[in-house]
Design a protein around this motif. Structure first.
Motif, mmCIF file in Angstrom:
data_model
loop_
_atom_site.group_PDB
_atom_site.id
_atom_site.type_symbol
_atom_site.label_atom_id
_atom_site.label_comp_id
_atom_site.label_asym_id
_atom_site.label_seq_id
_atom_site.Cartn_x
_atom_site.Cartn_y
_atom_site.Cartn_z
ATOM 1 N N ASP A 1 -1.875 9.645 12.041
ATOM 2 C CA ASP A 1 -1.530 10.842 11.119
ATOM 3 C C ASP A 1 0.114 10.797 10.808
ATOM 4 O O ASP A 1 0.452 11.224 9.821
ATOM 5 N N LYS A 2 0.913 10.436 11.625
ATOM 6 C CA LYS A 2 2.388 10.564 11.506
ATOM 7 C C LYS A 2 2.614 9.705 10.659
ATOM 8 O O LYS A 2 3.848 9.843 10.108
ATOM 9 N N SER A 3 2.254 8.399 10.674
ATOM 10 C CA SER A 3 2.806 7.283 9.952
ATOM 11 C C SER A 3 1.647 6.963 8.899
ATOM 12 O O SER A 3 0.911 5.975 9.048
ATOM 13 N N SER A 4 1.833 7.448 8.065
ATOM 14 C CA SER A 4 0.700 7.444 6.775
ATOM 15 C C SER A 4 1.000 5.973 6.033
ATOM 16 O O SER A 4 -0.013 5.807 5.418
ATOM 17 N N GLY A 5 1.978 5.525 6.217
ATOM 18 C CA GLY A 5 2.063 4.310 5.611
ATOM 19 C C GLY A 5 1.662 3.254 6.404
ATOM 20 O O GLY A 5 1.180 2.225 5.663
ATOM 21 N N LEU A 6 0.978 3.379 7.433
ATOM 22 C CA LEU A 6 0.266 2.451 8.221
ATOM 23 C C LEU A 6 -1.157 2.215 7.466
ATOM 24 O O LEU A 6 -2.015 1.201 7.584
ATOM 25 N N ARG A 7 -1.612 3.618 7.019
ATOM 26 C CA ARG A 7 -2.869 3.633 6.247
ATOM 27 C C ARG A 7 -2.865 3.306 4.860
ATOM 28 O O ARG A 7 -3.715 2.498 4.405
ATOM 29 N N SER A 8 -1.903 3.767 4.187
ATOM 30 C CA SER A 8 -1.856 3.560 2.788
ATOM 31 C C SER A 8 -1.537 2.229 2.526
ATOM 32 O O SER A 8 -1.934 1.664 1.464
ATOM 33 N N ARG A 9 -0.815 1.419 3.516
ATOM 34 C CA ARG A 9 -0.520 0.061 2.833
ATOM 35 C C ARG A 9 -1.804 -0.780 2.994
ATOM 36 O O ARG A 9 -1.771 -1.813 2.592
ATOM 37 N N GLU A 10 -2.980 -0.484 3.410
ATOM 38 C CA GLU A 10 -4.126 -1.056 3.641
ATOM 39 C C GLU A 10 -5.038 -1.055 2.320
ATOM 40 O O GLU A 10 -6.053 -1.468 1.886
ATOM 41 N N ASP A 11 -4.514 0.287 1.663
ATOM 42 C CA ASP A 11 -5.441 0.295 0.266
ATOM 43 C C ASP A 11 -5.224 -0.635 -0.451
ATOM 44 O O ASP A 11 -4.218 -1.288 -0.769
ATOM 45 N N PRO A 12 -6.222 -1.246 -1.261
ATOM 46 C CA PRO A 12 -6.203 -2.246 -2.199
ATOM 47 C C PRO A 12 -4.911 -2.463 -3.160
ATOM 48 O O PRO A 12 -4.232 -3.304 -3.553
ATOM 49 N N PRO A 13 -4.641 -1.047 -3.954
ATOM 50 C CA PRO A 13 -3.393 -1.053 -4.827
ATOM 51 C C PRO A 13 -2.096 -1.445 -4.017
ATOM 52 O O PRO A 13 -1.035 -1.917 -4.550
ATOM 53 N N ASN A 14 -2.139 -1.254 -2.845
ATOM 54 C CA ASN A 14 -0.695 -1.270 -2.014
ATOM 55 C C ASN A 14 -0.515 -2.658 -1.180
ATOM 56 O O ASN A 14 0.500 -2.933 -0.741
ATOM 57 N N ARG A 15 -1.700 -3.238 -1.085
ATOM 58 C CA ARG A 15 -1.656 -4.424 -0.594
ATOM 59 C C ARG A 15 -0.616 -5.608 -1.169
ATOM 60 O O ARG A 15 -0.896 -5.844 -2.247
ATOM 61 N N GLN A 16 0.197 -6.079 -0.265
ATOM 62 C CA GLN A 16 1.403 -7.099 -0.817
ATOM 63 C C GLN A 16 0.303 -8.709 -1.014
ATOM 64 O O GLN A 16 -0.696 -8.683 0.064
ATOM 65 N N LYS A 17 1.036 -9.246 -1.857
ATOM 66 C CA LYS A 17 0.170 -10.522 -1.891
ATOM 67 C C LYS A 17 0.807 -11.530 -1.153
ATOM 68 O O LYS A 17 1.995 -11.435 -0.768
ATOM 69 N N PRO A 18 -0.131 -12.209 -0.272
ATOM 70 C CA PRO A 18 0.609 -13.148 0.853
ATOM 71 C C PRO A 18 1.257 -14.162 0.444
ATOM 72 O O PRO A 18 1.249 -14.526 -0.829
ATOM 73 N N MET A 19 2.293 -14.340 1.225
ATOM 74 C CA MET A 19 3.248 -15.039 0.762
ATOM 75 C C MET A 19 2.785 -16.720 0.707
ATOM 76 O O MET A 19 1.710 -17.184 1.607
ATOM 77 N N ASP A 20 3.126 -17.504 -0.054
ATOM 78 C CA ASP A 20 2.708 -18.648 -0.381
ATOM 79 C C ASP A 20 3.060 -19.618 0.924
ATOM 80 O O ASP A 20 4.224 -19.604 1.455
ATOM 81 N N PRO A 21 2.322 -20.364 1.510
ATOM 82 C CA PRO A 21 2.524 -21.169 2.784
ATOM 83 C C PRO A 21 3.782 -21.823 2.439
ATOM 84 O O PRO A 21 4.572 -21.812 3.703
ATOM 85 N N LYS A 22 4.012 -22.707 1.328
ATOM 86 C CA LYS A 22 5.256 -23.362 1.413
ATOM 87 C C LYS A 22 6.483 -22.432 1.291
ATOM 88 O O LYS A 22 7.491 -22.673 2.015
ATOM 89 N N GLU A 23 6.338 -21.194 0.671
ATOM 90 C CA GLU A 23 7.566 -20.143 0.797
ATOM 91 C C GLU A 23 7.854 -19.810 2.123
ATOM 92 O O GLU A 23 8.969 -19.716 2.549
ATOM 93 N N TRP A 24 6.716 -19.603 2.864
ATOM 94 C CA TRP A 24 6.903 -19.007 4.181
ATOM 95 C C TRP A 24 7.420 -20.224 5.299
ATOM 96 O O TRP A 24 8.373 -19.756 5.958
ATOM 97 N N GLU A 25 7.252 -21.447 4.851
ATOM 98 C CA GLU A 25 7.760 -22.554 5.702
ATOM 99 C C GLU A 25 9.115 -22.498 5.397
ATOM 100 O O GLU A 25 10.075 -22.901 6.196
ATOM 101 N N ASP A 26 9.490 -22.329 3.987
ATOM 102 C CA ASP A 26 11.012 -22.439 3.622
ATOM 103 C C ASP A 26 11.743 -21.432 4.247
ATOM 104 O O ASP A 26 12.871 -21.269 4.787
ATOM 105 N N PHE A 27 11.114 -20.075 4.380
ATOM 106 C CA PHE A 27 11.663 -18.988 4.676
ATOM 107 C C PHE A 27 12.221 -19.292 6.295
ATOM 108 O O PHE A 27 13.206 -19.019 6.819
ATOM 109 N N LYS A 28 11.158 -19.764 7.096
ATOM 110 C CA LYS A 28 11.146 -19.832 8.722
ATOM 111 C C LYS A 28 11.999 -20.932 8.890
ATOM 112 O O LYS A 28 13.076 -20.578 9.677
#
Length: 296
Positions: A188-215
């Motif tokens: 209730d205090k952190s509405s972002g925890l709930r709203s970020r799971e809504d379909p319009p707010n979900r972030q596109k998963p990072m491409d595995p290659k981009e994730w490896e480059d970032f790490k």
């Protein structure tokens, strides 16, 4: 077990995680490096007569140094060197358990290491998930010791912290379990925890290659930091800011000293000598307009 005849209360395990982010964590708390924290803790345990520099011949395993050589080469070399420095201080009671990458993955090695970590009376863990898991399973009469800067998900009745002077705090208050009502209040205090799971707010998963480059970039940045712990035998010592110290090349002046000799007393040049003359104050020159009406 490798504890041998070591009596209860005198079984100490020192754990190393062979990653530069663990040897010198980004959030270091009171200690610059894992080595500094271990040195203070072992000195405190020695003052408390938990360990001694020279133990009896039939009690060789009071102090166990454990590491699995599974990560970057720099951290592996520094781990070996730092364990040897600590081991040399306690030659009568120390045992080194350093496993190569392939050996550390064997079931019998995992079972042995977990058995030692969970049965230690004093468990001094490195930063990492494996050590944290072992602290969850440690026997009730033993304690595991963290610094204030080490990341942990929760504390337990046998969690203790080390102060900057090396002293151990009293038993920490265990983190209470998260009840259903507390979880609902958190959502209730952190509405972002709930709203970020809504379909319009979900972030596109990072491409595995981009994730490896970032790490890879993040790990490289951590490796390139000046190391504040003891230098390797082929390295020059470092100063308090991590800068290397060592013999200067011929003709090079020490830092903070000018390259030219100081003038002799009585022959100082007048103030401002050698400096270009200052322009008299006046109006700023008008801005030159570019040709063809363009912009500069």
């Amino acid at each position: 077990t490798l504890w041998g005849d070591a009596p209860p209360g005198h079984r100490v395990l020192v754990h190393y995680r062979t990653g530069m982010w663990s040897l010198m964590p980004m959030r270091r708390g009171a200690f610059a490096t894992h080595f500094e924290q271990l040195s203070r803790l072992l000195e405190e345990l020695e003052r408390a007569k938990v360990i001694s520099r020279h133990g009896a011949a039939n009690q060789p395993a009071r102090l166990v140094f454990m590491a699995a050589l599974i990560e970057d080469e720099q951290a592996i070399n520094r781990t070996k060197h730092e364990i040897s420095l600590l081991f040399d201080k306690y030659p009568g009671i120390g045992v080194q358990l350093i496993s190569e990458k392939e050996v550390s993955r064997r079931p019998e090695t995992i079972a042995r290491d977990l058995d030692l970590m969970t049965t230690a009376d004093y468990f001094l863990p490195g930063t990492g998930q494996w050590a944290y898991l072992a602290s969850l399973l440690q026997h009730d009469d033993g304690v595991h010791v963290y610094s204030a800067g080490q990341p942990m998900a929760a504390t337990f009745h046998n969690t203790r912290f080390v102060t900057p002077s090396g002293k151990l705090t009293q038993h920490a208050a265990a983190t209470p379990p998260l009840t259903k009502k507390a979880l609902q209040d958190l959502c209730d205090k952190s509405s972002g925890l709930r709203s970020r799971e809504d379909p319009p707010n979900r972030q596109k998963p990072m491409d595995p290659k981009e994730w490896e480059d970032f790490k890879t970039k993040q790990i490289q940045r951590i490796r390139d930091r000046p190391y504040m712990g003891p230098p390797l035998p082929d390295e020059a010592p470092r100063g308090p800011q991590g800068k290397k110290r060592g013999p200067l090349p011929p003709g090079q002046q020490p830092q903070g000293f000018p390259g030219k000799p100081k003038p002799k007393p009585g022959l100082q040049p007048p103030a401002g000598a050698g400096m270009p003359p200052r322009k008299p104050p006046g109006k700023k020159p008008a801005r030159r307009k570019p040709p063809h009406g363009g912009e500069l």
